[in-house]
Each structure stands twice: as structure tokens, then as C-alpha cells.
Write a protein that holds these residues in place. Structure first.
Motif, PDB file in Angstrom:
ATOM      1  N   SER A  48       0.669  -7.797   8.571  1.00 60.89           N
ATOM      2  CA  SER A  48       1.447  -6.544   8.571  1.00 60.89           C
ATOM      3  C   SER A  48       2.570  -6.567   7.535  1.00 60.89           C
ATOM      4  N   VAL A  49       2.232  -7.008   6.329  1.00 56.35           N
ATOM      5  CA  VAL A  49       3.200  -7.060   5.239  1.00 56.35           C
ATOM      6  C   VAL A  49       3.190  -5.717   4.508  1.00 56.35           C
ATOM      7  N   ASP A  50       4.371  -5.170   4.257  1.00 55.52           N
ATOM      8  CA  ASP A  50       4.486  -3.962   3.443  1.00 55.52           C
ATOM      9  C   ASP A  50       4.468  -4.382   1.981  1.00 55.52           C
ATOM     10  N   ALA A  51       3.569  -3.781   1.213  1.00 53.08           N
ATOM     11  CA  ALA A  51       3.390  -4.184  -0.182  1.00 53.08           C
ATOM     12  C   ALA A  51       3.054  -2.971  -1.037  1.00 53.08           C
ATOM     13  N   ILE A  52       3.112  -3.181  -2.341  1.00 53.48           N
ATOM     14  CA  ILE A  52       2.707  -2.164  -3.310  1.00 53.48           C
ATOM     15  C   ILE A  52       1.339  -2.564  -3.843  1.00 53.48           C
ATOM     16  N   MET A  53       0.414  -1.595  -3.877  1.00 56.46           N
ATOM     17  CA  MET A  53      -0.920  -1.811  -4.428  1.00 56.46           C
ATOM     18  C   MET A  53      -1.206  -0.664  -5.387  1.00 56.46           C
ATOM     19  N   TYR A  54      -1.872  -0.963  -6.474  1.00 59.67           N
ATOM     20  CA  TYR A  54      -2.214   0.075  -7.451  1.00 59.67           C
ATOM     21  C   TYR A  54      -3.625   0.588  -7.189  1.00 59.67           C
ATOM     22  N   VAL A  55      -3.742   1.919  -7.117  1.00 56.96           N
ATOM     23  CA  VAL A  55      -4.962   2.604  -6.703  1.00 56.96           C
ATOM     24  C   VAL A  55      -5.350   3.636  -7.752  1.00 56.96           C
TER      25      VAL A  55
ATOM     26  N   GLY B 256      -8.603   1.122   4.387  1.00 64.66           N
ATOM     27  CA  GLY B 256      -8.475   2.475   3.863  1.00 64.66           C
ATOM     28  C   GLY B 256      -8.794   2.592   2.382  1.00 64.66           C
ATOM     29  N   TYR B 257      -9.249   1.486   1.783  1.00 68.60           N
ATOM     30  CA  TYR B 257      -9.597   1.447   0.364  1.00 68.60           C
ATOM     31  C   TYR B 257     -10.815   0.556   0.162  1.00 68.60           C
ATOM     32  N   SER B 258     -11.560   0.815  -0.894  1.00 66.52           N
ATOM     33  CA  SER B 258     -12.657  -0.047  -1.345  1.00 66.52           C
ATOM     34  C   SER B 258     -12.487  -0.260  -2.837  1.00 66.52           C
ATOM     35  N   LEU B 259     -13.233  -1.230  -3.361  1.00 66.82           N
ATOM     36  CA  LEU B 259     -13.242  -1.488  -4.795  1.00 66.82           C
ATOM     37  C   LEU B 259     -14.497  -0.897  -5.421  1.00 66.82           C
ATOM     38  N   VAL B 260     -14.357  -0.424  -6.648  1.00 71.12           N
ATOM     39  CA  VAL B 260     -15.479   0.006  -7.474  1.00 71.12           C
ATOM     40  C   VAL B 260     -15.269  -0.594  -8.860  1.00 71.12           C
ATOM     41  N   GLN B 261     -16.374  -0.793  -9.578  1.00 68.67           N
ATOM     42  CA  GLN B 261     -16.269  -1.339 -10.928  1.00 68.67           C
ATOM     43  C   GLN B 261     -17.247  -0.601 -11.838  1.00 68.67           C
ATOM     44  N   PRO B 262     -16.728   0.347 -12.620  1.00 70.35           N
ATOM     45  CA  PRO B 262     -17.608   1.076 -13.542  1.00 70.35           C
ATOM     46  C   PRO B 262     -18.267   0.124 -14.538  1.00 70.35           C
ATOM     47  N   ASP B 263     -19.500   0.441 -14.925  1.00 71.98           N
ATOM     48  CA  ASP B 263     -20.240  -0.373 -15.900  1.00 71.98           C
ATOM     49  C   ASP B 263     -19.414  -0.608 -17.154  1.00 71.98           C
TER      50      ASP B 263
ATOM     51  N   THR C  54       0.194  -1.473   4.089  1.00 71.06           N
ATOM     52  CA  THR C  54       0.524  -2.512   5.062  1.00 71.06           C
ATOM     53  C   THR C  54      -0.728  -3.343   5.274  1.00 71.06           C
ATOM     54  N   THR C  55      -0.597  -4.657   5.114  1.00 72.85           N
ATOM     55  CA  THR C  55      -1.756  -5.535   5.243  1.00 72.85           C
ATOM     56  C   THR C  55      -2.161  -5.683   6.710  1.00 72.85           C
TER      57      THR C  55
ATOM     58  N   VAL D 283       7.136  -6.994  -3.164  1.00 70.37           N
ATOM     59  CA  VAL D 283       5.913  -7.620  -2.680  1.00 70.37           C
ATOM     60  C   VAL D 283       4.745  -6.758  -3.142  1.00 70.37           C
ATOM     61  N   MET D 284       3.775  -7.417  -3.774  1.00 70.70           N
ATOM     62  CA  MET D 284       2.631  -6.702  -4.325  1.00 70.70           C
ATOM     63  C   MET D 284       1.331  -7.296  -3.804  1.00 70.70           C
ATOM     64  N   PHE D 285       0.336  -6.418  -3.639  1.00 73.18           N
ATOM     65  CA  PHE D 285      -0.998  -6.807  -3.213  1.00 73.18           C
ATOM     66  C   PHE D 285      -1.925  -6.661  -4.414  1.00 73.18           C
ATOM     67  N   PHE D 286      -2.503  -7.790  -4.861  1.00 71.42           N
ATOM     68  CA  PHE D 286      -3.405  -7.800  -6.012  1.00 71.42           C
ATOM     69  C   PHE D 286      -4.824  -8.075  -5.548  1.00 71.42           C
ATOM     70  N   TYR D 287      -5.774  -7.356  -6.124  1.00 69.95           N
ATOM     71  CA  TYR D 287      -7.185  -7.481  -5.732  1.00 69.95           C
ATOM     72  C   TYR D 287      -8.103  -7.734  -6.920  1.00 69.95           C
TER      73      TYR D 287
END
Length: 122
Positions: free
Chosen positions: A95-102, A38-45, A90-91, A5-9
Motif C-alpha cells: 500500500s505504498v503511494d507512488a508516481i507511475m507514468y502511464v 488497474g493497468y496493463s502493459l503493452v509494447q508496440p512493434d 497505490t501498490t 516514491v516512484m513505481f517503475f515497470y
């Protein structure tokens, strides 16, 4: 066949350019939308995709997918090559356990933080 199970953003979500890059049917079985804290998104120029970075006050909105191991292994190599690290999360809603890339790069200090990556105009 095994799956994860993966979490994509970002670009692997529905409608984004990587979602059907590896299969016409998409990245895997869609399980729903959810959030991770516990995470935020950033987008470099200049980059067409975001990075998730640790942020104690942050929240990210994304999509959950069940991904077969063969595709997961390919995605894992791709994400590692782009500078991401897999994290077990964990969402909040289900409350789903997933893999997210950070990303754990420190060079993102000072960039605006956001919680959702919208579909980019082509």
C-alpha cells in the motif's frame, strides 16, 4: 533533499538500460518489488519499451524507488516527452503511494496486454 516514491515497470528497473543511465548507482533507493492494479502493459512493434495503459482487469509487476527531486524532475520531462502522464497509484502488497507514468493513447487497442516487462536480450 526532497524525494518522491516512484513505481517503475520498464527500462528504469534494475538490469534495464535506463536504470544506470543517469547515475552509476542506479535510479534511486530501491524500496522493493510490488504490483499496481488497474493497468496493463503493452509494447508496440519496434519499440524497446512498454507503455502502461488503463485496464480495469490489469496488474503490473514493478519496482519501487525513492528518487531525489533533481532526478525526478529530469525523469518527469523525459517521460512527458515520450507521451506519458504521471499518475498517483497505490501498490497492492505494501500500500505504498507512488508516481507511475502511464500512456493514455487510444492507439494501443488490440495489442496484447501483459503484466511484467522482462530484461531484453542485447
Amino acid at each position: 533533499m526532497q524525494s518522491k516514491v516512484m513505481f517503475f515497470y520498464g527500462t528504469l528497473k534494475k538490469g534495464h538500460y535506463n536504470h544506470t543511465r543517469f547515475s552509476e548507482d542506479g535510479i534511486g533507493k530501491f524500496l522493493g518489488e510490488d504490483r499496481v492494479t488497474g493497468y496493463s502493459l503493452v509494447q508496440p512493434d519496434g519499440l524497446p519499451y512498454p507503455f502502461a495503459v488503463p485496464d480495469v482487469n490489469g496488474t503490473i509487476k514493478g519496482e519501487l524507488y525513492e528518487v531525489e527531486d533533481k532526478l525526478y524532475n529530469f525523469l518527469h520531462r523525459m517521460e512527458l516527452g515520450a507521451g506519458y502522464t504521471p499518475k498517483h497509484v497505490t501498490t497492492t502488497k505494501d500500500s505504498v503511494d507512488a508516481i507511475m507514468y502511464v500512456s493514455e493513447q487510444n492507439s494501443f487497442e488490440g495489442l496484447p496486454r501483459f503484466d511484467f516487462f522482462p530484461l531484453q536480450a542485447s
